[in-house]
Design a protein around this motif. Sequence first.
Motif, PDB file in Angstrom:
ATOM      1  N   TYR A  13      -8.370 133.648  65.308  1.00  0.00           N
ATOM      2  CA  TYR A  13      -7.576 133.754  66.532  1.00  0.00           C
ATOM      3  C   TYR A  13      -8.366 134.544  67.578  1.00  0.00           C
ATOM      4  O   TYR A  13      -9.251 135.335  67.239  1.00  0.00           O
ATOM      5  CB  TYR A  13      -6.244 134.472  66.262  1.00  0.00           C
ATOM      6  CG  TYR A  13      -5.236 133.651  65.509  1.00  0.00           C
ATOM      7  CD1 TYR A  13      -4.160 133.055  66.157  1.00  0.00           C
ATOM      8  CD2 TYR A  13      -5.342 133.480  64.136  1.00  0.00           C
ATOM      9  CE1 TYR A  13      -3.220 132.304  65.463  1.00  0.00           C
ATOM     10  CE2 TYR A  13      -4.407 132.725  63.429  1.00  0.00           C
ATOM     11  CZ  TYR A  13      -3.350 132.148  64.106  1.00  0.00           C
ATOM     12  OH  TYR A  13      -2.429 131.410  63.421  1.00  0.00           O
ATOM     13  N   LYS A  14      -7.991 134.337  68.838  1.00  0.00           N
ATOM     14  CA  LYS A  14      -8.656 135.046  69.930  1.00  0.00           C
ATOM     15  C   LYS A  14      -7.629 135.505  70.956  1.00  0.00           C
ATOM     16  O   LYS A  14      -6.704 134.759  71.288  1.00  0.00           O
ATOM     17  CB  LYS A  14      -9.695 134.141  70.603  1.00  0.00           C
ATOM     18  CG  LYS A  14     -10.535 134.854  71.658  1.00  0.00           C
ATOM     19  CD  LYS A  14     -11.614 133.930  72.213  1.00  0.00           C
ATOM     20  CE  LYS A  14     -12.482 134.648  73.238  1.00  0.00           C
ATOM     21  NZ  LYS A  14     -13.541 133.772  73.787  1.00  0.00           N
ATOM     22  N   LEU A  15      -7.797 136.734  71.433  1.00  0.00           N
ATOM     23  CA  LEU A  15      -6.940 137.261  72.491  1.00  0.00           C
ATOM     24  C   LEU A  15      -7.546 136.886  73.835  1.00  0.00           C
ATOM     25  O   LEU A  15      -8.719 137.177  74.094  1.00  0.00           O
ATOM     26  CB  LEU A  15      -6.811 138.783  72.368  1.00  0.00           C
ATOM     27  CG  LEU A  15      -6.013 139.296  71.168  1.00  0.00           C
ATOM     28  CD1 LEU A  15      -6.083 140.825  71.103  1.00  0.00           C
ATOM     29  CD2 LEU A  15      -4.566 138.845  71.234  1.00  0.00           C
ATOM     30  N   MET A  16      -6.764 136.246  74.689  1.00  0.00           N
ATOM     31  CA  MET A  16      -7.268 135.765  75.980  1.00  0.00           C
ATOM     32  C   MET A  16      -6.355 136.197  77.108  1.00  0.00           C
ATOM     33  O   MET A  16      -5.136 136.331  76.927  1.00  0.00           O
ATOM     34  CB  MET A  16      -7.360 134.225  75.995  1.00  0.00           C
ATOM     35  CG  MET A  16      -8.304 133.627  75.000  1.00  0.00           C
ATOM     36  SD  MET A  16      -8.355 131.806  75.180  1.00  0.00           S
ATOM     37  CE  MET A  16      -9.511 131.378  73.886  1.00  0.00           C
ATOM     38  N   THR A  17      -6.958 136.390  78.263  1.00  0.00           N
ATOM     39  CA  THR A  17      -6.170 136.599  79.473  1.00  0.00           C
ATOM     40  C   THR A  17      -5.696 135.240  79.982  1.00  0.00           C
ATOM     41  O   THR A  17      -6.125 134.189  79.478  1.00  0.00           O
ATOM     42  CB  THR A  17      -7.010 137.296  80.554  1.00  0.00           C
ATOM     43  OG1 THR A  17      -8.125 136.439  80.895  1.00  0.00           O
ATOM     44  CG2 THR A  17      -7.561 138.630  80.058  1.00  0.00           C
ATOM     45  N   GLY A  18      -4.828 135.252  80.987  1.00  0.00           N
ATOM     46  CA  GLY A  18      -4.351 133.994  81.548  1.00  0.00           C
ATOM     47  C   GLY A  18      -5.480 133.158  82.127  1.00  0.00           C
ATOM     48  O   GLY A  18      -5.515 131.936  81.976  1.00  0.00           O
ATOM     49  N   THR A  19      -6.446 133.830  82.762  1.00  0.00           N
ATOM     50  CA  THR A  19      -7.594 133.126  83.355  1.00  0.00           C
ATOM     51  C   THR A  19      -8.467 132.505  82.276  1.00  0.00           C
ATOM     52  O   THR A  19      -8.890 131.343  82.387  1.00  0.00           O
ATOM     53  CB  THR A  19      -8.434 134.091  84.197  1.00  0.00           C
ATOM     54  OG1 THR A  19      -7.598 134.696  85.199  1.00  0.00           O
ATOM     55  CG2 THR A  19      -9.577 133.367  84.883  1.00  0.00           C
ATOM     56  N   GLU A  20      -8.760 133.287  81.217  1.00  0.00           N
ATOM     57  CA  GLU A  20      -9.574 132.770  80.115  1.00  0.00           C
ATOM     58  C   GLU A  20      -8.886 131.593  79.428  1.00  0.00           C
ATOM     59  O   GLU A  20      -9.532 130.630  79.032  1.00  0.00           O
ATOM     60  CB  GLU A  20      -9.841 133.883  79.098  1.00  0.00           C
ATOM     61  CG  GLU A  20     -10.767 134.971  79.608  1.00  0.00           C
ATOM     62  CD  GLU A  20     -10.875 136.128  78.642  1.00  0.00           C
ATOM     63  OE1 GLU A  20     -11.858 136.887  78.741  1.00  0.00           O
ATOM     64  OE2 GLU A  20      -9.972 136.284  77.791  1.00  0.00           O
ATOM     65  N   TYR A  21      -7.584 131.724  79.300  1.00  0.00           N
ATOM     66  CA  TYR A  21      -6.801 130.662  78.668  1.00  0.00           C
ATOM     67  C   TYR A  21      -6.910 129.373  79.487  1.00  0.00           C
ATOM     68  O   TYR A  21      -7.096 128.282  78.945  1.00  0.00           O
ATOM     69  CB  TYR A  21      -5.351 131.121  78.554  1.00  0.00           C
ATOM     70  CG  TYR A  21      -4.442 130.186  77.806  1.00  0.00           C
ATOM     71  CD1 TYR A  21      -4.388 130.195  76.425  1.00  0.00           C
ATOM     72  CD2 TYR A  21      -3.620 129.297  78.493  1.00  0.00           C
ATOM     73  CE1 TYR A  21      -3.549 129.342  75.731  1.00  0.00           C
ATOM     74  CE2 TYR A  21      -2.775 128.444  77.805  1.00  0.00           C
ATOM     75  CZ  TYR A  21      -2.746 128.478  76.429  1.00  0.00           C
ATOM     76  OH  TYR A  21      -1.911 127.626  75.754  1.00  0.00           O
ATOM     77  N   HIS A  22      -6.799 129.503  80.779  1.00  0.00           N
ATOM     78  CA  HIS A  22      -6.896 128.336  81.662  1.00  0.00           C
ATOM     79  C   HIS A  22      -8.302 127.737  81.618  1.00  0.00           C
ATOM     80  O   HIS A  22      -8.465 126.507  81.592  1.00  0.00           O
ATOM     81  CB  HIS A  22      -6.532 128.740  83.082  1.00  0.00           C
ATOM     82  CG  HIS A  22      -6.592 127.614  84.073  1.00  0.00           C
ATOM     83  ND1 HIS A  22      -5.945 126.413  83.878  1.00  0.00           N
ATOM     84  CD2 HIS A  22      -7.249 127.507  85.267  1.00  0.00           C
ATOM     85  CE1 HIS A  22      -6.195 125.612  84.904  1.00  0.00           C
ATOM     86  NE2 HIS A  22      -6.972 126.245  85.744  1.00  0.00           N
TER      87      HIS A  22
END
Length: 213
Positions: free
Chosen positions: A96-105
């Motif tokens: 799993y990876k923790l992402m910000t909204g920008t990274e997710y997009h």
Amino acid sequence: MYLFNSLRNCYTNGRIPLSLSYFRSDLTLRALCSQHVESEQKPPRKKTIPIPKITLISDSMVSITTLEEAKKLSKRRDLKLVKIVDMDVKTQRPTYKLMTGTEYHEEELKQREARKKQKNNSFIKGEKLLFLKDSINDHDLEIHCKKILKWIAKSLQVNVVINGTSSNDKLEKIYSFIEQQIGNEGRLLQKTLKGTDLKFHIIPPKKEKKDEL
């Protein structure tokens, strides 16, 4: 001397004096009681079920933890927990990876570019991205559905991400609501659940080709 000779005669004749017989039975009883007390003091150990571990990537750091702890960490840091590998061959753990909204997009854009566009979607002129939370009320959801209808009327593909914070039931309820509101005006495709997010996209309906006279 008399007592010694008497005891020797008893053992020689195969008889045990009453006092010694009582002494021996008393020792046996004490030994049995001691074993019973020890068995009561040491209850059998309960079998513990091992908690499955995951590999977590956060800020270029790799750690091993449980999925429950990873969810708590993502909630505290207001990040998205995304599964990027179902099962690693070497570690035999999901990643799993923790992402910000920008990274997710950005990750979504990379995956979208990697996928080949379907031939029947060649009429799509562009894309729109819509983020929703599972705490949204029905009135606001209706407004967003009207916005979606306007976008797909302009031949735009709408990529929807519903962020979940509690249970998947709310995500499914919102999805069903959107599906009913869109009706035959659009098609809901590629419904996937990643981490705590439900993702899908809505495209305009297929245009029927008119036979040339």
